[in-house]
Design a protein around this motif. Structure first.
Motif, PDB file in Angstrom:
ATOM      1  N   CYS A 105       0.838  -1.216   0.000  1.00  0.00           N
ATOM      2  CA  CYS A 105       0.000   0.000   0.000  1.00  0.00           C
ATOM      3  C   CYS A 105       0.864   1.254   0.000  1.00  0.00           C
ATOM      4  O   CYS A 105       1.712   1.445   0.864  1.00  0.00           O
ATOM      5  CB  CYS A 105      -0.919  -0.001   1.229  1.00  0.00           C
ATOM      6  N   CYS A 125      -2.157   5.945  -1.507  1.00  0.00           N
ATOM      7  CA  CYS A 125      -2.608   6.895  -2.536  1.00  0.00           C
ATOM      8  C   CYS A 125      -4.050   7.353  -2.323  1.00  0.00           C
ATOM      9  O   CYS A 125      -4.437   8.417  -2.798  1.00  0.00           O
ATOM     10  CB  CYS A 125      -2.480   6.250  -3.916  1.00  0.00           C
ATOM     11  N   GLY A 126      -4.864   6.530  -1.663  1.00  0.00           N
ATOM     12  CA  GLY A 126      -6.256   6.910  -1.409  1.00  0.00           C
ATOM     13  C   GLY A 126      -7.213   6.599  -2.542  1.00  0.00           C
ATOM     14  O   GLY A 126      -8.374   7.017  -2.497  1.00  0.00           O
ATOM     15  N   CYS A 179      -8.680   3.964  -3.056  1.00  0.00           N
ATOM     16  CA  CYS A 179      -9.775   3.142  -2.521  1.00  0.00           C
ATOM     17  C   CYS A 179     -10.940   4.003  -2.021  1.00  0.00           C
ATOM     18  O   CYS A 179     -12.074   3.529  -1.936  1.00  0.00           O
ATOM     19  CB  CYS A 179      -9.255   2.214  -1.418  1.00  0.00           C
ATOM     20  N   CYS A 187      -7.376  -0.650  -6.682  1.00  0.00           N
ATOM     21  CA  CYS A 187      -6.070  -0.363  -6.083  1.00  0.00           C
ATOM     22  C   CYS A 187      -4.959  -0.514  -7.127  1.00  0.00           C
ATOM     23  O   CYS A 187      -4.783  -1.589  -7.693  1.00  0.00           O
ATOM     24  CB  CYS A 187      -5.827  -1.330  -4.917  1.00  0.00           C
TER      25      CYS A 187
HETATM   26  S1  SF4 Z   1      -5.827   2.213  -3.306  1.00  0.00           S
HETATM   27 FE1  SF4 Z   1      -5.945   2.180  -1.069  1.00  0.00          FE
HETATM   28  S2  SF4 Z   1      -5.146   0.142  -0.535  1.00  0.00           S
HETATM   29 FE2  SF4 Z   1      -4.463   0.550  -2.644  1.00  0.00          FE
HETATM   30  S3  SF4 Z   1      -2.461   1.498  -2.450  1.00  0.00           S
HETATM   31 FE3  SF4 Z   1      -3.923   3.165  -2.548  1.00  0.00          FE
HETATM   32  S4  SF4 Z   1      -4.383   3.613  -0.368  1.00  0.00           S
HETATM   33 FE4  SF4 Z   1      -3.393   1.595  -0.422  1.00  0.00          FE
END
Ligand code: SF4
Ligand code: SF4
Length: 429
Positions: free
Chosen positions: A17, A20-21, A23, A78
């Protein structure tokens, strides 16, 4: 090392992880709460603090990990390929190891393991349910609401318990004249005790396609409610019981009409039993021949088109998370619906967005579950259809509750019920 045995098993997953946000854009919990703890990234940080020893797994931490419908939408959005489904299972199992299981869940999962006692309880429940539940007039199904608010959502609509369970309604082996195949039917609890109409439709469709159906009486709950709540011991007991029940009866394939049950047979049993060589081999053998009913009818049979009668329905399809993202089954139910004469399929906005049911999540977080459901109901309403099809009895319950509370006359059915209806009409004609 399995995610059910140690929090260390997800260290690599946590390292992937990059915070990055992404999700956030797809998480149904974050959409409602706008709190970091609701989203995968926030819970990943909590798991990291626990693993590094900066904080302990307290009861409060366990409650934060309960804030997830396990919809797997974050997995698919993700960019780093984080398998958050594994992280949440490991965190919940760790919470139970450290803090124990809540009493209500302990009682429920113990009862699930005592099949005769559970059956007796459900039978008694079907007789006395009127004391706790108040019937609501509905022309499509027998639905009810709790008479008293017991903290699981006053507005929630429930199906009534069936007077006779599906497994007591049919013999263990349902023969056909010239069988093409012998297929085991894993009913799951909701179809056995509540939605027996779905079970009858599965059996009717299989028989229509010259398939001998085997329904072992000794099958049990799939154990998913236990495994997603961290009760690994109960989940393992139930996995073993189911494997032995179907192995004893034997079948060329196994079908499931419930998305959690399908996930259990295809993935979870093998993961739970990976430390036992013999049982793991048995789980892998059955995983290879387990199919969701729509997948089975499209790829294994394929189902008869002649004999289908006209069913005049405008249908929209809701994708159960554990069928779509969990098993990659999305086009098969649509293919079935499109084959039925008279059915018009109208897509809703974001058909794969979680309905907010998620088993015990809807009981532990009724308000949040209701808010997520309201968005789904609004999307259904804009399709101007008369029927919602879905592939999971738990989603059916949540969708029925949503449309009933919104006051519109939409019938909610499993896809296989519409196919069975079409065969029925075809036979009459
Ligand atoms: S999408 Fe969410 S779970 Fe995936 S890397 Fe970004 S913060 Fe981490
Ligand atoms: S699984 Fe679903 S509810 Fe849970 S964190 Fe991911 S997107 Fe949110």
């Amino acid at each position: 090392m399995s995610v059910y045995d140690s929090l260390d098993s997800i260290t690599e997953e946590l390292h992937k992880c990059m915070k990055c946000g992404n999700c956030m854009a797809v998480c149904p919990i974050y959409k409602e709460t706008r709190q970091e703890v609701g989203v995968a990234r926030g819970k990943i940080s909590l798991a990291e603090y626990i693993l590094s020893g900066e904080t302990e797994m307290t009861k409060g931490m366990g409650d934060r990990f309960s804030l997830c419908t396990t919809c797997m939408a974050c997995n698919t959005n993700c960019p780093c390929g984080v398998r958050f489904d594994k992280i949440i299972l490991a965190a919940r199992a760790e919470a139970v190891r450290k803090k124990g299981l809540q009493s209500a869940k302990k009682i429920a999962f113990t009862a699930l393991k005592m099949q005769r006692v559970f059956d007796f309880g459900m039978k008694a429940g079907s007789i006395f349910q009127g004391i706790a539940l108040k019937n609501i007039p509905n022309r499509h199904s027998k639905l009810a609401r709790m008479r008293v608010d017991v903290g699981i959502g006053k507005e929630k609509v429930f199906p009534m318990l069936s007077k006779k369970t599906l497994r007591s309604e049919f013999p263990e082996v349902i023969k056909v004249k010239t069988p093409k195949m012998r297929v085991g039917f894993f009913t799951g609890c909701m179809i056995n005790y509540f939605y027996t109409d779905i079970g009858r439709a599965v059996i009717a469709v299989l028989r229509e396609n010259d398939i001998e159906v085997v329904i072992p009486k000794s099958q049990a709950c799939c154990g998913i409610p236990a495994s997603v709540n961290g009760d690994v011991v109960s989940a393992r007991t139930l996995a073993k019981r189911n494997l032995r029940a179907f192995e004893r009866m034997g079948a060329d394939a196994l079908v499931v009409a419930c998305s959690s049950g399908g996930t259990a047979w295809k993935h979870v049993f093998g993961e739970l039993l990976e430390n036992d060589h013999e049982l793991k081999a048995l789980a892998d053998k059955w995983a290879k021949k387990s199919y969701d009913i729509s997948e089975f009818l499209i790829h294994q049979v394929p189902f008869k088109k002649e004999g289908l009668g006209r069913v005049a329905r405008k249908v929209t399809y809701h994708e159960p998370c554990h069928l779509n993202r969990g098993q990659g089954i999305s086009k098969e139910p649509r293919e079935i619906l499109k084959s039925i004469p008279g059915v018009e399929l109208i897509e809703m906005k974001e058909p794969g967005r979680c309905c907010g049911m998620a088993g015990s999540f809807s009981l532990v977080h009724p308000d949040l579950s209701g808010q997520i459901s309201d968005r789904k109901t609004a999307d259904i309403q804009t399709t101007k259809t008369d029927t919602v099809a879905t592939g999971c009895p738990a989603c059916r319950l949540q969708l029925q509750s949503g449309v009933e509370n919104a006051g519109f006359d939409e019938e909610v059915l499993h896809t296989v019920q519409i196919l069975a209806e079409s065969y029925r009409v075809g036979r009459k004609n």
